[in-house]
Design a protein around this motif. Structure first.
Motif, PDB file in Angstrom:
ATOM      1  N   TYR A   1       0.809  -1.214   0.000  1.00 55.64           N
ATOM      2  CA  TYR A   1       0.000   0.000   0.000  1.00 55.64           C
ATOM      3  C   TYR A   1       0.846   1.270   0.000  1.00 55.64           C
ATOM      4  O   TYR A   1       0.424   2.298  -0.487  1.00 55.64           O
ATOM      5  N   LEU A   2       2.031   1.181   0.558  1.00 55.43           N
ATOM      6  CA  LEU A   2       2.850   2.361   0.811  1.00 55.43           C
ATOM      7  C   LEU A   2       4.004   2.531  -0.169  1.00 55.43           C
ATOM      8  O   LEU A   2       4.595   3.586  -0.254  1.00 55.43           O
ATOM      9  N   TYR A   3       4.294   1.488  -0.919  1.00 54.89           N
ATOM     10  CA  TYR A   3       5.474   1.488  -1.785  1.00 54.89           C
ATOM     11  C   TYR A   3       5.044   1.199  -3.209  1.00 54.89           C
ATOM     12  O   TYR A   3       4.269   0.284  -3.456  1.00 54.89           O
ATOM     13  N   SER A   4       5.548   2.000  -4.151  1.00 55.00           N
ATOM     14  CA  SER A   4       5.215   1.735  -5.558  1.00 55.00           C
ATOM     15  C   SER A   4       6.417   2.056  -6.435  1.00 55.00           C
ATOM     16  O   SER A   4       7.549   2.070  -5.962  1.00 55.00           O
ATOM     17  N   SER A   5       6.175   2.354  -7.694  1.00 57.45           N
ATOM     18  CA  SER A   5       7.259   2.474  -8.659  1.00 57.45           C
ATOM     19  C   SER A   5       8.312   3.520  -8.323  1.00 57.45           C
ATOM     20  O   SER A   5       9.459   3.390  -8.717  1.00 57.45           O
ATOM     21  N   TYR A   6       7.964   4.571  -7.579  1.00 59.16           N
ATOM     22  CA  TYR A   6       8.942   5.604  -7.219  1.00 59.16           C
ATOM     23  C   TYR A   6       9.436   5.460  -5.780  1.00 59.16           C
ATOM     24  O   TYR A   6      10.072   6.358  -5.259  1.00 59.16           O
ATOM     25  N   GLY A   7       9.124   4.372  -5.137  1.00 60.08           N
ATOM     26  CA  GLY A   7       9.524   4.176  -3.743  1.00 60.08           C
ATOM     27  C   GLY A   7       8.352   4.415  -2.818  1.00 60.08           C
ATOM     28  O   GLY A   7       7.193   4.236  -3.198  1.00 60.08           O
ATOM     29  N   PHE A   8       8.655   4.832  -1.590  1.00 59.53           N
ATOM     30  CA  PHE A   8       7.612   5.057  -0.596  1.00 59.53           C
ATOM     31  C   PHE A   8       6.800   6.303  -0.940  1.00 59.53           C
ATOM     32  O   PHE A   8       7.346   7.319  -1.355  1.00 59.53           O
ATOM     33  N   LEU A   9       5.490   6.188  -0.744  1.00 57.84           N
ATOM     34  CA  LEU A   9       4.640   7.367  -0.840  1.00 57.84           C
ATOM     35  C   LEU A   9       4.983   8.304   0.310  1.00 57.84           C
ATOM     36  O   LEU A   9       5.673   7.926   1.258  1.00 57.84           O
ATOM     37  N   ASP A  10       4.483   9.526   0.250  1.00 57.06           N
ATOM     38  CA  ASP A  10       4.914  10.561   1.179  1.00 57.06           C
ATOM     39  C   ASP A  10       4.659  10.224   2.650  1.00 57.06           C
ATOM     40  O   ASP A  10       5.505  10.474   3.494  1.00 57.06           O
ATOM     41  N   SER A  11       3.500   9.686   2.992  1.00 53.58           N
ATOM     42  CA  SER A  11       3.202   9.418   4.396  1.00 53.58           C
ATOM     43  C   SER A  11       2.054   8.434   4.519  1.00 53.58           C
ATOM     44  O   SER A  11       1.359   8.139   3.553  1.00 53.58           O
ATOM     45  N   PHE A  12       1.863   7.966   5.757  1.00 54.62           N
ATOM     46  CA  PHE A  12       0.748   7.076   6.038  1.00 54.62           C
ATOM     47  C   PHE A  12       0.432   7.124   7.525  1.00 54.62           C
ATOM     48  O   PHE A  12       1.241   7.576   8.332  1.00 54.62           O
ATOM     49  N   ASN A  13      -0.767   6.700   7.867  1.00 56.32           N
ATOM     50  CA  ASN A  13      -1.191   6.650   9.261  1.00 56.32           C
ATOM     51  C   ASN A  13      -2.008   5.375   9.446  1.00 56.32           C
ATOM     52  O   ASN A  13      -3.193   5.345   9.131  1.00 56.32           O
ATOM     53  N   PRO A  14      -1.382   4.314   9.968  1.00 57.16           N
ATOM     54  CA  PRO A  14      -2.101   3.043  10.098  1.00 57.16           C
ATOM     55  C   PRO A  14      -3.235   3.076  11.132  1.00 57.16           C
ATOM     56  O   PRO A  14      -4.098   2.219  11.123  1.00 57.16           O
ATOM     57  N   SER A  15      -3.264   4.087  12.008  1.00 55.36           N
ATOM     58  CA  SER A  15      -4.325   4.147  13.016  1.00 55.36           C
ATOM     59  C   SER A  15      -5.535   4.966  12.559  1.00 55.36           C
ATOM     60  O   SER A  15      -6.535   5.041  13.259  1.00 55.36           O
ATOM     61  N   PHE A  16      -5.463   5.574  11.385  1.00 52.21           N
ATOM     62  CA  PHE A  16      -6.571   6.391  10.883  1.00 52.21           C
ATOM     63  C   PHE A  16      -7.605   5.473  10.258  1.00 52.21           C
ATOM     64  O   PHE A  16      -7.355   4.842   9.237  1.00 52.21           O
ATOM     65  N   ASN A  17      -8.793   5.410  10.848  1.00 50.60           N
ATOM     66  CA  ASN A  17      -9.841   4.541  10.308  1.00 50.60           C
ATOM     67  C   ASN A  17     -11.205   5.226  10.362  1.00 50.60           C
ATOM     68  O   ASN A  17     -12.209   4.598  10.623  1.00 50.60           O
ATOM     69  N   PHE A  18     -11.221   6.526  10.124  1.00 57.32           N
ATOM     70  CA  PHE A  18     -12.453   7.295  10.189  1.00 57.32           C
ATOM     71  C   PHE A  18     -13.121   7.347   8.818  1.00 57.32           C
ATOM     72  O   PHE A  18     -12.468   7.481   7.798  1.00 57.32           O
ATOM     73  N   ASP A  19     -14.434   7.264   8.828  1.00 52.89           N
ATOM     74  CA  ASP A  19     -15.200   7.320   7.585  1.00 52.89           C
ATOM     75  C   ASP A  19     -15.601   8.766   7.340  1.00 52.89           C
ATOM     76  O   ASP A  19     -16.724   9.178   7.633  1.00 52.89           O
ATOM     77  N   ILE A  20     -14.648   9.538   6.817  1.00 54.71           N
ATOM     78  CA  ILE A  20     -14.886  10.946   6.532  1.00 54.71           C
ATOM     79  C   ILE A  20     -14.352  11.261   5.140  1.00 54.71           C
ATOM     80  O   ILE A  20     -13.490  10.547   4.635  1.00 54.71           O
ATOM     81  N   PRO A  21     -14.845  12.328   4.519  1.00 52.03           N
ATOM     82  CA  PRO A  21     -14.301  12.709   3.204  1.00 52.03           C
ATOM     83  C   PRO A  21     -12.835  13.132   3.336  1.00 52.03           C
ATOM     84  O   PRO A  21     -12.466  13.808   4.296  1.00 52.03           O
ATOM     85  N   LEU A  22     -12.030  12.722   2.394  1.00 46.47           N
ATOM     86  CA  LEU A  22     -10.605  13.037   2.420  1.00 46.47           C
ATOM     87  C   LEU A  22     -10.272  14.068   1.350  1.00 46.47           C
ATOM     88  O   LEU A  22     -10.819  14.027   0.258  1.00 46.47           O
ATOM     89  N   LYS A  23      -9.354  14.977   1.671  1.00 49.33           N
ATOM     90  CA  LYS A  23      -8.871  15.926   0.666  1.00 49.33           C
ATOM     91  C   LYS A  23      -7.777  15.279  -0.178  1.00 49.33           C
ATOM     92  O   LYS A  23      -7.649  15.555  -1.350  1.00 49.33           O
ATOM     93  N   THR A  24      -6.964  14.450   0.452  1.00 44.52           N
ATOM     94  CA  THR A  24      -5.895  13.746  -0.270  1.00 44.52           C
ATOM     95  C   THR A  24      -5.769  12.342   0.288  1.00 44.52           C
ATOM     96  O   THR A  24      -6.263  12.030   1.349  1.00 44.52           O
TER      97      THR A  24
END
Length: 151
Positions: free
Chosen positions: A20-43
């Motif tokens: 989920y966090l790693y792809s063709s250019y390496g690691f994506l900018d950030s992540f939060n494994p404890s975030f599990n809220f059902d809210i609209p996301l900006k990014t």
């Protein structure tokens, strides 16, 4: 800056979250494994049972990663910086001295005295800040007010 910490942490993040966090250019900018809220996301996006994951790479984060990898491999970045007269002069004008800034043939400056209070704060993970100092001063003045006054 701390390869003995960063390399094992990076390997573990790739092992746990790589899909989920790693792809063709390496690691994506950030992540939060404890975030599990059902809210609209900006990014970013929510990965079920994995938390929130950024959807982009930010150059200001990626640049230092590449620089530190290059430095870890052969000290090129560090050696280049140490030999750059503009960087040396800037550090010296900012008040830095000793270590690799000591001119060849001169003795290293004497060790500074250890600040036990600051060392204790760092070991407990407490940031030394004006806010912490102000809070300590407030606590001390409150405790002095609550003590009985002598005649």
């Amino acid at each position: 800056f701390a390869p003995e910490e960063v390399i094992p942490a990076t390997l573990e993040m790739h092992k746990r979250y790589g899909d989920y966090l790693y792809s063709s250019y390496g690691f994506l900018d950030s992540f939060n494994p404890s975030f599990n809220f059902d809210i609209p996301l900006k990014t970013g996006r929510i990965v079920p049972d994995r938390g929130w994951v950024a959807s982009d790479y930010i150059g200001i984060d990626q640049g230092p990663i590449l620089t530190m990898i290059a430095n870890y491999r052969n000290d090129f970045v560090w050696d280049t910086m140490k030999n750059n007269p503009h960087i040396r002069r800037g550090l010296e004008r900012a008040g830095f001295s000793g270590g690799w800034l000591t001119p060849e043939g001169e003795d290293q400056p004497m060790e500074l005295q250890k600040d036990e209070k600051a060392a204790a704060a760092r070991s407990m993970g407490i940031a030394e800040s004006r806010a912490a100092a102000a809070q300590e001063q407030k606590n001390n003045s409150n405790s002095n007010r609550n003590q009985p006054q002598g005649k």
